[in-house]
Scaffold this active site. Structure first.
Site, short mmCIF file in Angstrom:
data_model
loop_
_atom_site.label_atom_id
_atom_site.label_comp_id
_atom_site.label_asym_id
_atom_site.label_seq_id
_atom_site.Cartn_x
_atom_site.Cartn_y
_atom_site.Cartn_z
CE1 TYR A 191 -2.91 2.80 0.58
CE2 TYR A 191 -3.36 2.37 3.04
CZ TYR A 191 -3.60 3.20 1.86
OH TYR A 191 -4.28 4.49 2.10
CE LYS A 209 -5.91 1.71 -0.78
NZ LYS A 209 -6.58 1.87 0.60
#
Length: 294
Positions: free
Chosen positions: A134, A162
């Site tokens: 992320y 992400k």
């Protein structure tokens, strides 16, 4: 596709006195699965992870797995700015039955790129779970650069990213050079459709709490080559995307869920409730999308 294409970054419902609302988390998880979510990411930014204890995170995971674990993928945010703590929590998540873990770039201590690589490598090698990296530099003050992602993608169980940095050049280089099968997820609802043109796999969404079926329709239209329909859906939802980030996430989202009488409750300090002017913006946008009665 390992994780699905619409993963909801689920809020953590709280009771009026600030305790985790575990029955509310169960109800919200079921609602999300029935309204367009292919998977749920627990204890991330939207889940107010920084104010949750380890015990609370693991209890939420257990409850959500009981409720929807047979239906969708359930991931736990186990990344922190301490490698040892992240390893320990990731191992606990694996033992608890999580389908995967999400690892955010370490915040506050601003490690160099080699530090990021060693941090994520140590966590990934400590478990067998699939890992979703992320990157969110606006929250962490450190960007995970393209070459670092490419190095990490060589580790077997690091299978997805992400990306919430908003850098399309970075995204294009990743899409060109990452191994086939590595998944990239949008981390910003307002950029999901533009990122789809580069070839992302899905989105880790905030807005899917409210408009999951519409997001699924947008993906379906795009995949069928109906780009005008996909664009129309994106443009219709765009005011909601922006309203949900008019102040710190998840302040507007929790306000919206409360307006819809879905489990959310208050925020934990230091976050505060939406202001009257923010509530006014939310109501107008939600009425336009028929999420609230006129």
């Amino acid at each position: 596709m390992v994780f699905g294409r619409i993963l909801t970054a689920m809020v953590t419902p709280f009771t009026p006195d600030g305790l985790v609302d575990y029955p509310g988390a169960r109800r919200l998880a079921r609602y999300l699965v029935e309204h367009g979510s292919d998977g749920l990411v627990l204890a991330g930014t939207t889940g107010e992870a920084s104010t949750l204890t380890t015990e609370e995170k693991l209890t939420i995971l257990d409850i959500v797995l009981q409720e929807v674990g047979k239906d969708v993928q359930v991931l736990l945010g186990t990344g922190t700015n301490c490698t040892a703590d992240s390893v320990a929590l990731s191992r606990q998540a694996e033992r608890a039955g999580a389908h995967g873990i999400m690892l955010v770039v370490p915040y506050y201590n601003k490690p160099p790129q080699e530090g990021l690589y060693q941090h994520f490598k140590a966590i990934a090698e400590a478990v067998e779970l699939p890992v979703l990296l992320y990157n969110v530099p606006t929250r962490t003050s450190r960007n995970m650069e393209t070459q670092t992602v490419l190095r990490l993608a060589e580790i077997d169980n690091i299978i997805a990213l992400k990306e919430a940095g908003g850098d399309m050049d970075h995204l294009t280089r990743l899409k060109r050079d990452l191994p086939q099968g590595f998944q990239i997820f949008s981390g910003e609802d307002s950029l999901t459709l533009p990122m789809m043109a580069i070839g992302i796999s899905g989105v880790v969404s905030v807005a899917s709490h409210l408009v999951g079926p519409q997001l699924q329709e947008m993906f379906n239209a795009f995949e069928k080559g109906d780009f005008r329909r996909a664009s129309d859906i994106h443009c219709r939802l765009y005011p909601l995307f922006k309203a949900l980030f008019m102040t710190t996430n998840p302040i507007p989202l929790k306000a919206a869920l409360n307006l819809m009488k879905l489990p959310a409750g208050p925020l934990r300090p230091p976050l505060v409730e939406a202001t009257p002017s923010e509530m006014s913006v939310l109501r107008e946008v939600m009425k336009e999308l028929e999420l609230l009665e006129a």
